[in-house]
Design a protein around this motif. Structure first.
Motif, PDB file in Angstrom:
ATOM      1  N   LEU A 108      50.598  35.083  32.973  1.00  0.00           N
ATOM      2  CA  LEU A 108      49.529  34.456  33.179  1.00  0.00           C
ATOM      3  C   LEU A 108      50.112  33.967  34.823  1.00  0.00           C
ATOM      4  CD1 LEU A 108      49.179  32.147  30.165  1.00  0.00           C
ATOM      5  CD2 LEU A 108      47.413  33.408  30.769  1.00  0.00           C
ATOM      6  N   ALA A 109      50.915  33.623  35.245  1.00  0.00           N
ATOM      7  CA  ALA A 109      51.742  33.650  36.504  1.00  0.00           C
ATOM      8  C   ALA A 109      51.011  35.088  37.565  1.00  0.00           C
ATOM      9  CB  ALA A 109      52.704  32.877  37.182  1.00  0.00           C
ATOM     10  N   VAL A 110      51.796  36.408  37.288  1.00  0.00           N
ATOM     11  CA  VAL A 110      50.635  36.759  37.598  1.00  0.00           C
ATOM     12  C   VAL A 110      49.783  37.020  37.958  1.00  0.00           C
ATOM     13  CG1 VAL A 110      51.139  39.916  37.743  1.00  0.00           C
ATOM     14  CG2 VAL A 110      53.285  38.370  37.366  1.00  0.00           C
ATOM     15  N   GLY A 111      48.947  36.471  36.567  1.00  0.00           N
ATOM     16  CA  GLY A 111      47.272  36.528  37.008  1.00  0.00           C
ATOM     17  C   GLY A 111      46.195  36.216  37.968  1.00  0.00           C
ATOM     18  N   SER A 112      47.255  34.759  38.056  1.00  0.00           N
ATOM     19  CA  SER A 112      47.150  33.502  38.563  1.00  0.00           C
ATOM     20  C   SER A 112      47.388  34.603  40.189  1.00  0.00           C
ATOM     21  CB  SER A 112      48.007  32.363  38.025  1.00  0.00           C
ATOM     22  OG  SER A 112      47.052  31.122  38.723  1.00  0.00           O
ATOM     23  N   GLU A 113      48.572  34.555  40.177  1.00  0.00           N
ATOM     24  CA  GLU A 113      49.021  35.415  42.071  1.00  0.00           C
ATOM     25  C   GLU A 113      47.789  36.493  42.246  1.00  0.00           C
ATOM     26  OE1 GLU A 113      52.274  36.389  42.089  1.00  0.00           O
ATOM     27  OE2 GLU A 113      53.676  34.607  41.361  1.00  0.00           O
ATOM     28  N   LEU A 114      47.249  37.240  41.347  1.00  0.00           N
ATOM     29  CA  LEU A 114      46.273  38.293  42.037  1.00  0.00           C
ATOM     30  C   LEU A 114      44.841  37.154  41.991  1.00  0.00           C
ATOM     31  CD1 LEU A 114      46.845  41.177  39.050  1.00  0.00           C
ATOM     32  CD2 LEU A 114      47.350  41.322  41.441  1.00  0.00           C
ATOM     33  N   MET A 115      44.452  36.422  41.049  1.00  0.00           N
ATOM     34  CA  MET A 115      43.247  36.105  41.229  1.00  0.00           C
ATOM     35  C   MET A 115      43.082  35.012  42.431  1.00  0.00           C
ATOM     36  SD  MET A 115      42.314  35.066  37.663  1.00  0.00           S
ATOM     37  CE  MET A 115      42.211  36.408  36.557  1.00  0.00           C
ATOM     38  N   PHE A 165      38.458  50.330  32.670  1.00  0.00           N
ATOM     39  CA  PHE A 165      36.951  51.220  32.127  1.00  0.00           C
ATOM     40  C   PHE A 165      36.145  50.130  32.178  1.00  0.00           C
ATOM     41  CE2 PHE A 165      34.321  53.282  28.595  1.00  0.00           C
ATOM     42  CZ  PHE A 165      33.981  53.650  29.800  1.00  0.00           C
ATOM     43  N   ALA A 166      36.585  49.062  31.104  1.00  0.00           N
ATOM     44  CA  ALA A 166      35.512  47.440  30.637  1.00  0.00           C
ATOM     45  C   ALA A 166      35.202  47.490  32.114  1.00  0.00           C
ATOM     46  CB  ALA A 166      36.263  46.896  30.097  1.00  0.00           C
ATOM     47  N   VAL A 167      35.594  47.062  32.493  1.00  0.00           N
ATOM     48  CA  VAL A 167      35.656  46.354  34.280  1.00  0.00           C
ATOM     49  C   VAL A 167      34.249  47.057  34.820  1.00  0.00           C
ATOM     50  CG1 VAL A 167      36.372  45.033  36.329  1.00  0.00           C
ATOM     51  CG2 VAL A 167      37.695  44.661  33.895  1.00  0.00           C
ATOM     52  N   ARG A 168      34.481  48.105  35.206  1.00  0.00           N
ATOM     53  CA  ARG A 168      34.582  48.654  35.923  1.00  0.00           C
ATOM     54  C   ARG A 168      32.847  49.304  35.297  1.00  0.00           C
ATOM     55  NH1 ARG A 168      37.293  53.118  36.408  1.00  0.00           N
ATOM     56  NH2 ARG A 168      38.309  52.728  37.730  1.00  0.00           N
ATOM     57  N   LEU A 169      32.639  50.048  34.078  1.00  0.00           N
ATOM     58  CA  LEU A 169      31.315  49.723  33.196  1.00  0.00           C
ATOM     59  C   LEU A 169      30.758  48.555  33.109  1.00  0.00           C
ATOM     60  CD1 LEU A 169      29.743  51.614  31.114  1.00  0.00           C
ATOM     61  CD2 LEU A 169      31.440  50.586  28.887  1.00  0.00           C
ATOM     62  N   PHE A 170      30.851  47.019  32.876  1.00  0.00           N
ATOM     63  CA  PHE A 170      29.842  46.230  33.171  1.00  0.00           C
ATOM     64  C   PHE A 170      29.661  45.968  34.527  1.00  0.00           C
ATOM     65  CE2 PHE A 170      31.796  46.866  27.866  1.00  0.00           C
ATOM     66  CZ  PHE A 170      30.824  46.574  27.698  1.00  0.00           C
ATOM     67  N   PHE A 171      30.841  45.761  35.074  1.00  0.00           N
ATOM     68  CA  PHE A 171      30.641  44.961  36.159  1.00  0.00           C
ATOM     69  C   PHE A 171      29.972  45.839  37.888  1.00  0.00           C
ATOM     70  CE2 PHE A 171      32.843  41.985  33.255  1.00  0.00           C
ATOM     71  CZ  PHE A 171      32.087  40.827  34.070  1.00  0.00           C
ATOM     72  N   ALA A 216      42.266  41.887  35.963  1.00  0.00           N
ATOM     73  CA  ALA A 216      43.244  41.299  35.548  1.00  0.00           C
ATOM     74  C   ALA A 216      43.329  41.005  34.332  1.00  0.00           C
ATOM     75  CB  ALA A 216      44.374  40.480  36.904  1.00  0.00           C
ATOM     76  N   ALA A 217      41.916  39.609  34.347  1.00  0.00           N
ATOM     77  CA  ALA A 217      41.265  39.131  33.440  1.00  0.00           C
ATOM     78  C   ALA A 217      41.330  39.695  31.915  1.00  0.00           C
ATOM     79  CB  ALA A 217      40.255  38.151  33.734  1.00  0.00           C
ATOM     80  N   VAL A 218      40.978  40.442  31.902  1.00  0.00           N
ATOM     81  CA  VAL A 218      40.864  41.621  30.694  1.00  0.00           C
ATOM     82  C   VAL A 218      42.318  41.982  30.412  1.00  0.00           C
ATOM     83  CG1 VAL A 218      39.655  43.538  29.933  1.00  0.00           C
ATOM     84  CG2 VAL A 218      38.227  42.072  31.624  1.00  0.00           C
ATOM     85  N   MET A 219      42.656  42.528  31.163  1.00  0.00           N
ATOM     86  CA  MET A 219      44.315  42.955  30.463  1.00  0.00           C
ATOM     87  C   MET A 219      45.279  41.777  29.884  1.00  0.00           C
ATOM     88  SD  MET A 219      46.353  44.907  34.212  1.00  0.00           S
ATOM     89  CE  MET A 219      45.600  46.552  33.945  1.00  0.00           C
ATOM     90  N   LEU A 220      44.785  40.220  30.791  1.00  0.00           N
ATOM     91  CA  LEU A 220      45.473  39.334  29.687  1.00  0.00           C
ATOM     92  C   LEU A 220      45.027  38.830  28.469  1.00  0.00           C
ATOM     93  CD1 LEU A 220      45.903  36.453  32.847  1.00  0.00           C
ATOM     94  CD2 LEU A 220      47.521  38.100  31.418  1.00  0.00           C
TER      95      LEU A 220
END
Length: 173
Positions: A99-106, A165-171, A119-123
């Motif tokens: 969560l800390a790494v995801g927060s840093e990335l965001m 893949f999902a993020v690329r497909l949907f967004f 990162a959000a979908v990975m989490l």
């Protein structure tokens, strides 16, 4: 009016009334459950302390970043942004660290960026594998995890690749 504020008190009242109707000694059941919880905590605490110590040592030493740079070419082939390598490495070990790494990335790239969304979908699509094995297998008294850990890590990798893949497909991306 906000009815959600009444959910927990009503639930507690329902449980108390149900226990009263069934003639259950609630205090005795509570203390017995707390005692069992403490004994389970005592059996899994050494594994958790070792796990958390290893995570913090890897992050502090810079080994996590070096491994992420080493994996960057493979990640690019899988469609996973190399910036998320540290998340990929820490998520199977530590939920709070992930969560800390995801927060840093965001914070660095923005939550609506491709990297932030991946990162959000990975989490959400992976598990803290080693933590779960330490807690649940330790509580059940299982010491041999020969097939469980590799299978769970393969599932995590599939979740990571599918998230990109999902993020690329949907967004788009």
């Amino acid at each position: 009016m906000d009815y959600s504020a009444y959910v927990v008190p009503l639930l507690l009242a329902f449980v108390a009334l149900f226990a009263l109707a069934k003639r259950v000694n609630v205090y005795e059941a509570l203390t017995r459950g707390a005692s069992q919880g403490l004994s389970i905590l005592g059996s899994i605490l050494p594994s958790l302390v070792g796990l958390m110590t290893a995570v913090y040592m890897l992050r502090a030493s810079g080994a996590m970043e070096a491994l992420g740079q080493l994996l960057a070419p493979v990640l690019i082939r899988l469609g996973i942004p190399p910036e998320t390598a540290s998340l990929l490495l820490i998520r199977p070990v530590s939920g709070s660290g992930a969560l800390a790494v995801g927060s840093e990335l965001m914070s660095a790239f923005g939550p609506d960026s491709y990297i932030g969304r991946v990162a959000a979908v990975m989490l959400g699509s992976s598990e803290t594998t080693f933590y779960a094995v330490a807690v649940y297998f330790g509580a059940a008294g299982i010491h041999r995890t020969r097939y469980a850990i590799p299978a769970a890590l393969i599932a995590d990798l599939a979740g990571f690749a599918a998230s990109a893949f999902a993020v690329r497909l949907f967004f788009g991306g």
